[in-house]
Design a protein around this motif. Sequence first.
Motif, PDB file in Angstrom:
ATOM      1  N   LEU A 122       0.668  -1.112   0.147  1.00  0.00           N
ATOM      2  CA  LEU A 122       0.054  -0.056   0.154  1.00  0.00           C
ATOM      3  C   LEU A 122       1.270   1.175  -0.245  1.00  0.00           C
ATOM      4  CD1 LEU A 122      -2.770   1.299   0.582  1.00  0.00           C
ATOM      5  CD2 LEU A 122      -2.966   1.392   2.601  1.00  0.00           C
ATOM      6  N   LYS A 126       0.905   4.241  -2.532  1.00  0.00           N
ATOM      7  CA  LYS A 126       0.749   5.185  -2.123  1.00  0.00           C
ATOM      8  C   LYS A 126       1.850   6.467  -3.176  1.00  0.00           C
ATOM      9  CE  LYS A 126      -2.111   5.027   1.740  1.00  0.00           C
ATOM     10  NZ  LYS A 126      -1.951   5.289   3.539  1.00  0.00           N
ATOM     11  N   PRO A 221      -4.157   9.601   0.695  1.00  0.00           N
ATOM     12  CA  PRO A 221      -5.264   8.894   1.240  1.00  0.00           C
ATOM     13  C   PRO A 221      -4.748   7.292   0.265  1.00  0.00           C
ATOM     14  CG  PRO A 221      -5.414  10.749  -0.777  1.00  0.00           C
ATOM     15  CD  PRO A 221      -4.467  10.709   0.242  1.00  0.00           C
ATOM     16  N   ASP A 222      -5.816   6.606   0.376  1.00  0.00           N
ATOM     17  CA  ASP A 222      -5.574   5.171  -0.308  1.00  0.00           C
ATOM     18  C   ASP A 222      -6.514   5.555  -1.604  1.00  0.00           C
ATOM     19  OD1 ASP A 222      -6.239   2.496  -0.693  1.00  0.00           O
ATOM     20  OD2 ASP A 222      -6.569   2.074   1.100  1.00  0.00           O
ATOM     21  N   ARG A 224      -7.175   2.957  -3.393  1.00  0.00           N
ATOM     22  CA  ARG A 224      -8.030   2.182  -3.950  1.00  0.00           C
ATOM     23  C   ARG A 224      -9.130   2.144  -4.006  1.00  0.00           C
ATOM     24  NH1 ARG A 224      -5.374  -2.582  -0.051  1.00  0.00           N
ATOM     25  NH2 ARG A 224      -5.600  -0.643   1.290  1.00  0.00           N
ATOM     26  N   GLU A 225      -9.806   3.754  -3.245  1.00  0.00           N
ATOM     27  CA  GLU A 225     -10.698   4.036  -2.144  1.00  0.00           C
ATOM     28  C   GLU A 225     -11.215   5.576  -3.166  1.00  0.00           C
ATOM     29  OE1 GLU A 225     -10.583   4.946   1.377  1.00  0.00           O
ATOM     30  OE2 GLU A 225     -10.433   2.458   2.411  1.00  0.00           O
ATOM     31  N   GLN A 226     -10.307   5.277  -4.904  1.00  0.00           N
ATOM     32  CA  GLN A 226     -10.604   6.547  -5.060  1.00  0.00           C
ATOM     33  C   GLN A 226     -11.342   6.781  -6.652  1.00  0.00           C
ATOM     34  OE1 GLN A 226      -7.123   9.132  -4.518  1.00  0.00           O
ATOM     35  NE2 GLN A 226      -6.672   9.700  -2.880  1.00  0.00           N
TER      36      GLN A 226
END
Length: 226
Positions: A122, A126, A221-222, A224-226
Amino acid sequence: MFTGFTDETVDFMWGIRFNNERTWFEAHKDIYLTKFYQPMKELGDEIYDFLQEERPDYGLIRKVTRIYRDARRLHGRGPYKDHLWFSVEQPSEQWTAHPTFWFELAPEGWTYGMGYYLPKPLTMAKLRARIDRDPKTMETLTRRLARQKEFQLETEDYKRPRSAAPSKLLEPWYRTKSFSICHEDKLTDEVFSRDIVDRLKEGYRFLLPYYDYFVTLDGDPDPREQ
């Protein structure tokens, strides 16, 4: 105050490499403590003080590795290391996942630098996402690294890049799953005197902007969540 490693330091490292068992170590333990561990601790303390002064808000700590190997991970090796290192880093339960300054002394030579031992996937995601948002900052850092001769970028790469880099210059950062910016050398005269202190301070001063960049990645921010 650090005054330099000695011939006894080197003799001990070679000795433990070829006599890696408790009887030999116990017979030479005083040499280990006074000629190897204590100078390493003194050098680490000076570098810690320097980095702490440069970055007082980071809450840095200094660690000196133990000479004793983890008994669960000997894999046929002896119980002792033939090298020592210190690190300066932010405190963390999983230090391998965060950027770290280090200096290491081994029988054949010494190395120092800054990087990750085992960053989380992760964290690297990032990094790529940050570069996508702002490629110019990393391009500037990469060109700065290319213009000097003290440090080299060393990477452990994925078999295939996770995504396409914005430019050819930035491709190494998109391939890597772990990296360090480091210098390797033989046992030069510097390590036997205080000259190594100034050498390390100059090098770590160069590396500080890279540390500033990477140490803040966990707060991004992650992707994967964008």
